[in-house]
Scaffold this motif. Structure first.
Motif, PDB file in Angstrom:
ATOM      1  N   SER A  90      -3.422  13.850   1.885  1.00  0.00           N
ATOM      2  CA  SER A  90      -2.241  13.310   1.190  1.00  0.00           C
ATOM      3  C   SER A  90      -1.465  12.360   2.101  1.00  0.00           C
ATOM      4  CB  SER A  90      -1.315  14.448   0.757  1.00  0.00           C
ATOM      5  OG  SER A  90      -1.876  15.190  -0.276  1.00  0.00           O
ATOM      6  N   PHE A  91      -1.169  12.794   3.316  1.00  0.00           N
ATOM      7  CA  PHE A  91      -0.502  11.908   4.281  1.00  0.00           C
ATOM      8  C   PHE A  91      -0.721  12.423   5.694  1.00  0.00           C
ATOM      9  CE2 PHE A  91       3.007  14.842   4.894  1.00  0.00           C
ATOM     10  CZ  PHE A  91       3.212  15.414   3.659  1.00  0.00           C
ATOM     11  N   VAL A  92      -0.405  11.531   6.661  1.00  0.00           N
ATOM     12  CA  VAL A  92      -0.615  11.840   8.079  1.00  0.00           C
ATOM     13  C   VAL A  92       0.717  11.639   8.801  1.00  0.00           C
ATOM     14  CG1 VAL A  92      -1.902  11.227  10.140  1.00  0.00           C
ATOM     15  CG2 VAL A  92      -2.977  10.998   7.911  1.00  0.00           C
ATOM     16  N   ALA A 132       0.999   6.778   0.962  1.00  0.00           N
ATOM     17  CA  ALA A 132       0.340   5.740   0.162  1.00  0.00           C
ATOM     18  C   ALA A 132       0.803   5.842  -1.287  1.00  0.00           C
ATOM     19  CB  ALA A 132      -1.173   5.910   0.245  1.00  0.00           C
ATOM     20  N   ASN A 134       6.370  12.739  17.972  1.00  0.00           N
ATOM     21  CA  ASN A 134       6.602  12.383  19.381  1.00  0.00           C
ATOM     22  C   ASN A 134       7.847  13.086  19.870  1.00  0.00           C
ATOM     23  OD1 ASN A 134       4.447  10.506  19.576  1.00  0.00           O
ATOM     24  ND2 ASN A 134       5.669   9.022  18.448  1.00  0.00           N
ATOM     25  N   ARG A 184      10.545  12.703  17.102  1.00  0.00           N
ATOM     26  CA  ARG A 184      10.376  11.559  16.196  1.00  0.00           C
ATOM     27  C   ARG A 184       9.100  11.727  15.388  1.00  0.00           C
ATOM     28  NH1 ARG A 184      13.711   7.989  14.729  1.00  0.00           N
ATOM     29  NH2 ARG A 184      12.309   6.225  14.936  1.00  0.00           N
ATOM     30  N   GLN A 185       9.209  11.490  14.042  1.00  0.00           N
ATOM     31  CA  GLN A 185       8.034  11.592  13.181  1.00  0.00           C
ATOM     32  C   GLN A 185       7.691  10.217  12.648  1.00  0.00           C
ATOM     33  OE1 GLN A 185       8.553  14.222   9.843  1.00  0.00           O
ATOM     34  NE2 GLN A 185      10.017  15.434  11.008  1.00  0.00           N
ATOM     35  N   SER A 186       6.405   9.973  12.532  1.00  0.00           N
ATOM     36  CA  SER A 186       5.937   8.734  11.909  1.00  0.00           C
ATOM     37  C   SER A 186       4.977   9.144  10.797  1.00  0.00           C
ATOM     38  CB  SER A 186       5.217   7.891  12.963  1.00  0.00           C
ATOM     39  OG  SER A 186       4.463   6.889  12.339  1.00  0.00           O
ATOM     40  N   ARG A 187       5.299   8.788   9.544  1.00  0.00           N
ATOM     41  CA  ARG A 187       4.502   9.269   8.405  1.00  0.00           C
ATOM     42  C   ARG A 187       4.256   8.119   7.449  1.00  0.00           C
ATOM     43  NH1 ARG A 187       6.786  14.368   5.193  1.00  0.00           N
ATOM     44  NH2 ARG A 187       6.016  15.369   7.067  1.00  0.00           N
ATOM     45  N   PHE A 188       3.056   8.082   6.859  1.00  0.00           N
ATOM     46  CA  PHE A 188       2.728   7.046   5.873  1.00  0.00           C
ATOM     47  C   PHE A 188       2.427   7.708   4.536  1.00  0.00           C
ATOM     48  CE2 PHE A 188       1.450   3.092   4.238  1.00  0.00           C
ATOM     49  CZ  PHE A 188       0.292   3.255   3.508  1.00  0.00           C
ATOM     50  N   ASN A 195      -1.221   7.946  -3.606  1.00  0.00           N
ATOM     51  CA  ASN A 195      -1.160   9.411  -3.502  1.00  0.00           C
ATOM     52  C   ASN A 195       0.129   9.986  -4.051  1.00  0.00           C
ATOM     53  OD1 ASN A 195      -3.612  10.008  -2.482  1.00  0.00           O
ATOM     54  ND2 ASN A 195      -2.965  10.191  -0.355  1.00  0.00           N
ATOM     55  N   ALA A 234       0.809  -1.224   0.000  1.00  0.00           N
ATOM     56  CA  ALA A 234       0.000   0.000   0.000  1.00  0.00           C
ATOM     57  C   ALA A 234       0.839   1.269   0.000  1.00  0.00           C
ATOM     58  CB  ALA A 234      -0.914  -0.003   1.211  1.00  0.00           C
ATOM     59  N   VAL A 251       2.650  11.693  12.713  1.00  0.00           N
ATOM     60  CA  VAL A 251       2.550  11.761  14.174  1.00  0.00           C
ATOM     61  C   VAL A 251       3.915  12.194  14.699  1.00  0.00           C
ATOM     62  CG1 VAL A 251       2.138  10.459  16.280  1.00  0.00           C
ATOM     63  CG2 VAL A 251       0.818   9.943  14.234  1.00  0.00           C
ATOM     64  N   HIS A 254       6.028   3.471   5.045  1.00  0.00           N
ATOM     65  CA  HIS A 254       5.871   4.016   6.390  1.00  0.00           C
ATOM     66  C   HIS A 254       7.245   4.495   6.848  1.00  0.00           C
ATOM     67  CE1 HIS A 254       2.787   3.675   9.781  1.00  0.00           C
ATOM     68  NE2 HIS A 254       3.573   4.699  10.006  1.00  0.00           N
ATOM     69  N   THR A 259      -2.012  16.280   6.473  1.00  0.00           N
ATOM     70  CA  THR A 259      -1.635  17.151   5.348  1.00  0.00           C
ATOM     71  C   THR A 259      -2.478  16.846   4.124  1.00  0.00           C
ATOM     72  OG1 THR A 259       0.630  17.128   6.181  1.00  0.00           O
ATOM     73  CG2 THR A 259       0.314  17.969   3.966  1.00  0.00           C
ATOM     74  N   ALA A 260      -3.004  17.920   3.526  1.00  0.00           N
ATOM     75  CA  ALA A 260      -3.747  17.814   2.271  1.00  0.00           C
ATOM     76  C   ALA A 260      -3.158  18.849   1.313  1.00  0.00           C
ATOM     77  CB  ALA A 260      -5.218  18.082   2.508  1.00  0.00           C
ATOM     78  N   PRO A 261      -3.452  18.760   0.016  1.00  0.00           N
ATOM     79  CA  PRO A 261      -2.931  19.785  -0.894  1.00  0.00           C
ATOM     80  C   PRO A 261      -3.407  21.174  -0.474  1.00  0.00           C
ATOM     81  CG  PRO A 261      -3.821  17.953  -2.140  1.00  0.00           C
ATOM     82  CD  PRO A 261      -4.173  17.702  -0.709  1.00  0.00           C
ATOM     83  N   TRP A 276      -4.026  23.970  -9.082  1.00  0.00           N
ATOM     84  CA  TRP A 276      -3.451  23.838  -7.744  1.00  0.00           C
ATOM     85  C   TRP A 276      -2.841  22.466  -7.545  1.00  0.00           C
ATOM     86  CZ3 TRP A 276      -1.933  22.156  -3.317  1.00  0.00           C
ATOM     87  CH2 TRP A 276      -1.476  23.108  -2.399  1.00  0.00           C
ATOM     88  N   THR A 328       4.041  13.969  -2.920  1.00  0.00           N
ATOM     89  CA  THR A 328       2.584  13.959  -3.100  1.00  0.00           C
ATOM     90  C   THR A 328       2.142  15.399  -3.319  1.00  0.00           C
ATOM     91  OG1 THR A 328       2.111  14.291  -0.762  1.00  0.00           O
ATOM     92  CG2 THR A 328       2.366  12.014  -1.488  1.00  0.00           C
ATOM     93  N   ASP A 329       0.836  15.587  -3.557  1.00  0.00           N
ATOM     94  CA  ASP A 329       0.324  16.929  -3.794  1.00  0.00           C
ATOM     95  C   ASP A 329       0.300  17.772  -2.520  1.00  0.00           C
ATOM     96  OD1 ASP A 329      -2.029  16.079  -6.423  1.00  0.00           O
ATOM     97  OD2 ASP A 329      -0.069  17.061  -6.511  1.00  0.00           O
ATOM     98  N   GLY A 330       0.406  17.141  -1.344  1.00  0.00           N
ATOM     99  CA  GLY A 330       0.456  17.902  -0.092  1.00  0.00           C
ATOM    100  C   GLY A 330       1.901  18.144   0.312  1.00  0.00           C
ATOM    101  N   GLY A 331       2.084  18.786   1.466  1.00  0.00           N
ATOM    102  CA  GLY A 331       3.432  18.971   1.976  1.00  0.00           C
ATOM    103  C   GLY A 331       4.075  20.260   1.496  1.00  0.00           C
ATOM    104  N   ASP A 371       8.402  15.041  -0.058  1.00  0.00           N
ATOM    105  CA  ASP A 371       7.829  14.474   1.162  1.00  0.00           C
ATOM    106  C   ASP A 371       8.664  13.315   1.704  1.00  0.00           C
ATOM    107  OD1 ASP A 371       4.634  14.950  -0.418  1.00  0.00           O
ATOM    108  OD2 ASP A 371       5.697  16.281   0.965  1.00  0.00           O
TER     109      ASP A 371
END
Lengths: 486, 146
Positions: free
Chosen positions: B95-97, A89, B101, A83-87, A92, A72, B99, A75, B116-118, A451, A116-119, A125
């Protein structure tokens, strides 16, 4: 799932800029200072401790940056203090790039970036240096959802002549100046100021010897500009040699580079628009370059988001139909009216006259510098007249066309002649703007916004308002939404 | 629509941070400003007043105002004392999440969630760590299935 880490070279990547600043002066003091080792150590122990601390932090940073991959997505776990934890997909991800610099080939390391389109707009990203096999695996995993089993490949490989023409058109002295200045600054840090001064003196002497009758200062400036342009041209050539574009299902693969090989995998549904760019010269010879706008491609400062480097118009059109039939170029349905021709010509004419007036005033008030002033006046007037020529052509080029799939706009920006095709679902806003002077003649400027990780605005100037309203009426977009609901 | 509130620990953490921040500023003013002058008294009194206002008025009101709700189609975060804002983010635009700590997370079990979204992102600060992980897992599962 087993957690994976970046290539150990990442430790050096994270710490190199600090280590160079600390280590090289220390080593220089030891070698050139002609002191004994223990004598040197007694003075440099604190700096060495800092170096050891930097390396230790670099190792810990490398150790704490891990990621796992499943069908999918990716991660990511990173960060030393926070500390960051990000997924991310795979569905996306708009673009994945793998860069293989020549100096990393012996250790089989490559730089991988996914976006991705965000960030953030300035950074990808996900960015990491990994082993080549792992990067291939990630790229393949991200492409799999986009490629149905029964799809076939379509590949386009441009001729080297077209790549040379593309490099000629896209090289500029400013890029060369920036790179050479950065190289000189690094050389000064490594070898010291005397080295830089000697280099500059040698160059000045060479330029004076080969000035061909020009005043020395002009010769030096000319050689600097020419040298920087040549550097930029060679760099562009190296980046785009062995260029090829391949379409597999819903994925677009782009590969280029002679010493540093770059590979990109782009999700076709995430492409925001296609642009054909020409200059007046290339337009006369019937040559076009094609660029795409997609988050993650063309993001780095020295990277161009090119799809097809250059080619003859007919060849480009047929290859675009092959590679991206989803984004067609529509013929112009509306064009500016003849009464708005003056709006195209007034800005460049004004600039030409202002430059001429400034030159004549300077000639009148400053005596004894007639020849240099006339020379400067001619040099400044040439780009203004060139702009006037481009704007005259712009009247015939400007227009808008709409089809079922896309909106195609034709406009010019400074010296570039642009045709841009935007899929309808990528358009976020259309704004029609009129100044007080445009209202009597029902003239307007059309601003089209797309956009993706940042707003992009494209302007078509001096169109006839009633025709624009008829063509871009909201019904054209509402119908598309209704079809989607069904 | 039922909004979930932040855990009480987050208010305690904010209060501690506020005391540390203003305490540090007061200490710096005590050390560097000329003692027993009008400016010394003025700065100390202002900082003291700000500490009391933030600890007993602003931060408790902020804690009470902040809420979040994860609905089927969107995520809503509201909050603010002077400027009260309600933010909606559609789930299909994510777009992604991420977390976040801090080194204090093992002690206080608070994390920050950034969605986060566009064009935008939604921040839910100082969430219960387990709840942050649960929301992140739900959203990541949706992203994977999309």
């Amino acid at each position: 799932m087993k957690a994976m880490r970046s290539h150990p070279i990442n430790i050096l990547e994270n710490t190199s800029r600090f280590l160079i600043l600390l280590l090289l002066p220390l080593l220089r003091a030891l070698i050139i200072g002609r002191m004994g080792f223990y004598e040197w150590l007694s003075g440099a122990w604190f700096d060495l401790l800092i170096v050891a601390l930097i390396i230790a932090l670099g190792v810990y940073g490398w150790y704490s940056y891990t990621f796992t991959i499943n069908e999918a997505g990716i991660h990511i776990f990173r960060g030393v203090i926070v500390r960051q934890s990000r997924f991310l997909a795979f569905g996306n991800i708009t673009a994945i790039s793998v860069e293989s610099p020549w100096y990393y080939r012996p250790i089989k390391a490559v730089r991988l970036q996914a976006d991705t389109d965000g960030g953030e707009t300035s950074q990808p990203d996900f960015s990491i240096t990994v082993k080549r096999e792992l990067a291939e695996m990630i790229m393949e995993a991200s492409r799999t959802p986009l490629i149905p089993k029964s799809s076939f490949f379509k590949t386009y490989i441009p001729r080297n002549l077209y790549i040379t023409i593309f490099s000629l058109l896209t090289s500029n002295s400013l890029t060369g100046v920036l790179y050479l200045w950065a190289a000189l600054s690094q050389a000064e840090k490594v070898f010291g100021k005397p080295f830089r001064n000697e280099l500059l003196n040698t160059f000045t002497q060479l330029a004076e010897l080969n000035s061909f009758g020009l005043p020395p200062v002009f010769a030096i400036i000319a050689y600097i500009i020419l040298g920087c342009w040549l550097f930029s041209f060679l760099r562009n050539m190296e980046q785009h040699l062995r260029f090829q574009t391949t379409r597999y299902g819903n994925a677009l693969g782009i590969q280029s580079g002679l010493f540093t090989i770059r590979r990109y995998s782009i999700s076709v549904p995430r492409i925001n628009f296609l642009t054909l760019r020409q200059s007046l010269f290339s337009k006369l010879f019937g040559i076009t370059s094609v660029f795409i706008h997609c988050t993650g491609y063309g993001k780095k400062k020295d990277e161009l988001a090119v799809l097809l480097p250059s080619g003859l118009n007919q060849e480009i059109k047929s290859n675009l139909n092959l590679l991206l039939p989803e984004i067609p170029f529509v013929k112009k349905q509306i064009k500016p009216k003849i009464q708005n021709l003056s709006r195209f010509l007034i800005p460049p004419l004004t600039l030409c006259l202002c430059v001429l007036a400034a030159g004549l005033l300077a000639l009148y008030f400053i005596t004894g510098f007639d020849r240099p002033l006339i020379f400067v006046l001619v040099i400044c007037e040439i780009p203004c007249l060139w702009w006037l020529t481009v704007k005259t052509f712009a009247y015939f080029h400007t227009g808008i066309g709409v089809s079922e799939e896309a909106v195609t706009i034709y406009y010019t920006r400074l010296y570039q002649i642009i045709s841009c095709s935007i899929p309808k679902d990528k358009i976020t806003k259309i704004a029609l703007q009129q100044t007080l002077f445009q209202i009597p003649t029902k003239c307007c400027d059309v601003h089209i916004y797309t956009w993706a990780e940042g707003t992009k605005r494209q302007r078509v100037l001096n169109m006839y308002l009633p025709e624009v309203l008829d063509l871009l009426a909201p019904e054209a977009f509402f119908e598309l939404e209704k079809e989607k609901e069904v | 629509m039922k909004y979930e509130m932040l855990p009480k620990r987050s208010l305690v953490f904010w209060e501690l941070l506020s005391c540390l921040l203003f305490g540090g500023l007061i200490a710096l003013a005590w050390i560097f400003l000329p003692v027993s002058t009008w400016i010394w008294y003025g700065v100390l009194w202002i900082l003291g007043a700000l500490l009391i206002l933030s600890s007993f008025l602003y931060l408790p009101l902020l804690y009470l105002s902040v809420g979040y709700c994860c609905r089927g189609g969107d995520i809503i975060v509201k909050g603010g004392v002077i400027f009260y804002k309600t933010r909606f983010l559609k789930r299909d635009k994510i777009s992604f999440v991420t977390v976040y700590n801090t080194p204090f997370t093992p002690l206080i079990h608070l994390s920050m969630l950034v969605i986060t979204a566009p064009g935008s992102h939604l921040v839910i600060p100082f969430l219960e760590s387990s709840r942050a992980d649960q929301i992140a897992d739900d959203l990541n599962r949706e992203l994977a299935e999309r």
